[in-house]
Design an enzyme around this catalytic site. Structure first.
Site, PDB file in Angstrom:
ATOM      1  N   GLU A 330       0.848  -1.194   0.000  1.00 35.67           N
ATOM      2  CA  GLU A 330       0.000   0.000   0.000  1.00 35.67           C
ATOM      3  C   GLU A 330       0.883   1.243   0.000  1.00 35.67           C
ATOM      4  OE1 GLU A 330      -4.128  -1.127   2.259  1.00 35.67           O
ATOM      5  OE2 GLU A 330      -2.499  -0.406   3.517  1.00 35.67           O
ATOM      6  N   CYS A 331       0.689   2.102  -0.957  1.00 38.76           N
ATOM      7  CA  CYS A 331       1.370   3.394  -1.055  1.00 38.76           C
ATOM      8  C   CYS A 331       2.888   3.216  -0.965  1.00 38.76           C
ATOM      9  CB  CYS A 331       0.838   4.359   0.004  1.00 38.76           C
ATOM     10  SG  CYS A 331       1.153   6.099  -0.403  1.00 38.76           S
ATOM     11  N   GLY A 332       3.501   3.532   0.174  1.00 36.69           N
ATOM     12  CA  GLY A 332       4.941   3.354   0.289  1.00 36.69           C
ATOM     13  C   GLY A 332       5.363   1.923   0.031  1.00 36.69           C
ATOM     14  N   MET A 335       5.380   1.393  -3.675  1.00 32.40           N
ATOM     15  CA  MET A 335       6.579   1.972  -4.284  1.00 32.40           C
ATOM     16  C   MET A 335       7.799   1.078  -4.072  1.00 32.40           C
ATOM     17  SD  MET A 335       6.189   6.033  -3.485  1.00 32.40           S
ATOM     18  CE  MET A 335       4.853   6.234  -2.315  1.00 32.40           C
ATOM     19  N   THR A 430      -1.331  -0.801  -4.387  1.00 30.23           N
ATOM     20  CA  THR A 430      -2.245   0.325  -4.560  1.00 30.23           C
ATOM     21  C   THR A 430      -1.643   1.559  -3.905  1.00 30.23           C
ATOM     22  OG1 THR A 430      -3.395  -0.049  -2.453  1.00 30.23           O
ATOM     23  CG2 THR A 430      -4.239  -1.218  -4.388  1.00 30.23           C
TER      24      THR A 430
END
Length: 439
Positions: A330-332, A335, A430
Site C-alpha cells: 500500500e502506497c509506500g 513503491m 495500490t
C-alpha cells in the site's frame, strides 16, 4: 454508553493534537481509563494517542466505514471511564458527496456517538471576535452540542480576559486558556507529524503537555460536560468489526519506513484468527518463510531509499515468496515493490523490482483524498469486482507503471483517479490504504 468528547476546532493548525495528548495523559494520571479515537483517515495520530493514554486508538471514518463497523469500533470504550476523540481539519469539514455513513466530517462521528464537542479556538490576532467564530460553530448544527471552548495561544492575561468576555457574551463556557508557547509542538514532515516511534523523548514531551493542560484547563468541568451533554441512546454491546483476514499467516513489514497500518485492520485480522508476523525491511530482514502473504504498508520509504536499495536479503526473500504466494503493498509499500524510487534529490534507488513501477519525489505533487476502488484482480482475499473504500495521501509522481491496472479507482465525488494500482503475477499494489469494503 461511556461519556465522551470530540476535541475539534474551526480549522487545522489550531493545536488540537497537543491538547488531545495533554488531556489524555492528564486524565490518565488522575486514574481514569480514557479511550482515544481519531476521526477521519489519519495514519499517524493513533500511535500518539496510544502513547499518551496507554490504550490503543482507532480511526472512526464516516465516509469509508459502514454503521456496523463504526459501532463495533466505538465498543472499544465499553470498559473506559471517558472517551476523547480527536477531530480532523475543521469540525464540519468533509467531502462533497456522502459515503458509507456520512461525508467524513468530525461532526458526523460526534453526532452519531453522542459526544459533545469541545472547540479549540486559536485566539492569536483576535480577542472578543473569537466568540463570533465559536458561536457560528455552536449554531451550525442545532442537534450537535458544543459543550464549550478551550482558548489557545493566549498572549497575555489581558488578552485572556477579553477573549473570555466574548465567550461569556454568547453563553459559551470556557474550560481553559492556554498561554502561547512555541516549545509545545511536535516535529512535522510532508505527511504530517513525525511518527510516534521516531521520538526518543516522546513520553517526556507528552508529560510536559499534561502538566501544561493541568495548569490551565478545568479537567473536572470537562468530565462533567461529557456526562451532561451525552445524547446518544444506549446501544447493545457490539462485536469487533469482522474483516476477513487475507491469509492465515501474514508477514507484516513494520519499521520506520513501513508503519501506516490502520489499527482496526490488524485488530480485525487477529480477532479472526490470523497470525501477524512482523519483520523489518530496513534491518534487511526476510519475511517469515512460512507466511501465506507478505503485506507492505505505507510509510516513508523515500526517507530510507538507500537502505532499502541495499537490503538484498529482504529483496531476495520477497522474490522467493512471490513465486508461490501473494505479496501486496500500500502506497509506500507499493513503491518499494517497484523497479525504482527517485528521492527528493533526484537520486534513483533500485527497489524490489517485482513490479515495473517507477516513482519520483523529485517531481513533488500532492495526491490526497478518499478512494473507491473496484478490483480487476484478486487482492488480499477480495475477489475481482469487489469494491473497497480507502484513502490516499502521498507526494510521489508516477514515471512508469507498465503492469496491468489493478482497479478502477474514483475519488469521493466519483471522478476517475489515475492511480489505479497495478499487479504482476502474485504481486499487487495500490496507492490507497484500505479502510473497509464498500457495502
Amino acid at each position: 454508553m461511556t461519556p465522551g468528547l470530540m476535541i475539534a476546532a474551526p480549522s487545522s493548525g489550531t493545536g488540537k493534537t497537543t491538547v488531545m495528548l495533554g488531556l489524555l495523559r492528564a486524565l490518565r494520571d488522575e486514574g481514569l481509563a480514557v479511550q482515544p479515537f481519531k476521526s477521519g483517515p489519519d495514519y499517524i495520530d493513533p500511535a500518539f494517542h496510544h502513547a499518551a493514554s496507554g490504550r490503543r486508538s482507532f480511526n472512526l471514518d464516516s465516509w469509508a466505514m459502514p454503521a456496523t463497523m463504526l459501532d463495533r469500533l466505538a465498543a472499544h470504550a465499553h470498559d473506559a471511564d471517558l472517551v476523547l476523540a480527536e477531530g480532523s481539519m475543521g469540525l464540519f469539514d468533509g467531502v462533497a458527496a456522502a459515503g458509507a455513513t456520512g461525508n467524513g466530517a468530525s461532526a458526523d462521528i460526534a453526532g452519531r456517538m453522542g459526544w459533545a464537542v469541545v472547540l479549540i479556538v486559536d485566539v492569536s490576532g483576535q480577542a472578543q471576535s473569537a466568540a463570533a467564530t465559536a458561536l457560528g460553530f455552536a449554531r451550525y448544527d442545532a442537534a450537535l452540542p458544543v459543550a464549550g471552548v478551550i482558548l489557545n495561544r493566549v498572549a497575555s492575561p489581558r488578552h485572556e480576559r477579553l477573549a473570555r468576555s466574548g465567550m461569556a457574551a454568547v453563553g459559551l463556557p470556557v474550560f481553559g486558556a492556554l498561554p502561547r508557547r512555541g516549545d509545545l509542538t511536535l516535529p512535522e514532515r510532508h505527511l504530517g507529524l513525525v511518527q510516534a516511534g521516531e521520538h526518543a523523548d516522546l513520553d517526556a514531551r507528552i508529560a510536559s503537555y499534561a502538566t501544561f493542560l493541568r495548569a490551565h484547563v478545568d479537567l473536572a468541568a470537562l468530565r462533567a460536560a461529557a456526562t451532561a451533554t451525552a445524547t446518544a441512546a444506549p446501544r447493545p454491546p457490539a462485536e469487533r468489526p469482522q474483516l476477513a483476514p487475507p491469509a492465515q499467516r501474514i508477514a507484516l513489514a513494520q519499521d520506520a519506513a513501513f508503519s501506516f497500518t490502520y489499527p482496526h485492520i490488524v485488530d480485525a485480522w487477529r480477532h479472526a484468527g490470523a497470525e501477524i508476523l512482523p519483520f523489518s525491511p530496513l534491518a534487511d530482514e526476510a519475511p517469515d518463510a512460512s507466511a501465506d502473504l507478505v503485506w507492505l504498508p505505507g510509510g516513508y520509504p523515500e526517507l530510507h531509499a538507500g537502505r532499502l536499495a541495499a537490503a538484498t536479503t529482504f529483496h531476495a526473500a520477497l522474490a522467493e515468496h512471490a513465486r508461490t504466494r501473494p505479496v501486496h503493498g500500500e502506497c509506500g509499500g507499493y513503491m518499494a515493490l517497484g523497479e525504482a524510487l527517485i528521492d527528493a534529490e533526484g537520486i534513483s534507488h533500485r527497489m524490489a523490482g517485482l513490479l515495473g513501477l517507477v516513482t519520483s519525489y523529485a517531481r513533488r505533487r500532492m495526491h490526497l483524498g478518499y478512494r473507491k476502488a473496484t478490483l480487476r484482480a484478486e487482492v488480499a482475499g477480495y475477489s475481482p469486482g469487489t469494491t473497497l473504500r480507502g484513502h490516499e495521501f502521498h507526494y510521489s509522481t508516477i514515471l512508469e507503471q507498465p503492469d496491468t491496472p489493478l482497479a478502477q479507482v474514483v475519488d469521493a465525488e466519483g471522478a476517475a483517479v489515475a492511480e489505479t494500482g497495478s499487479y504482476r503475477g502474485r504481486v499487487s499494489g495500490t496507492f490507497f490504504h484500505l479502510i473497509a469494503p464498500a457495502r
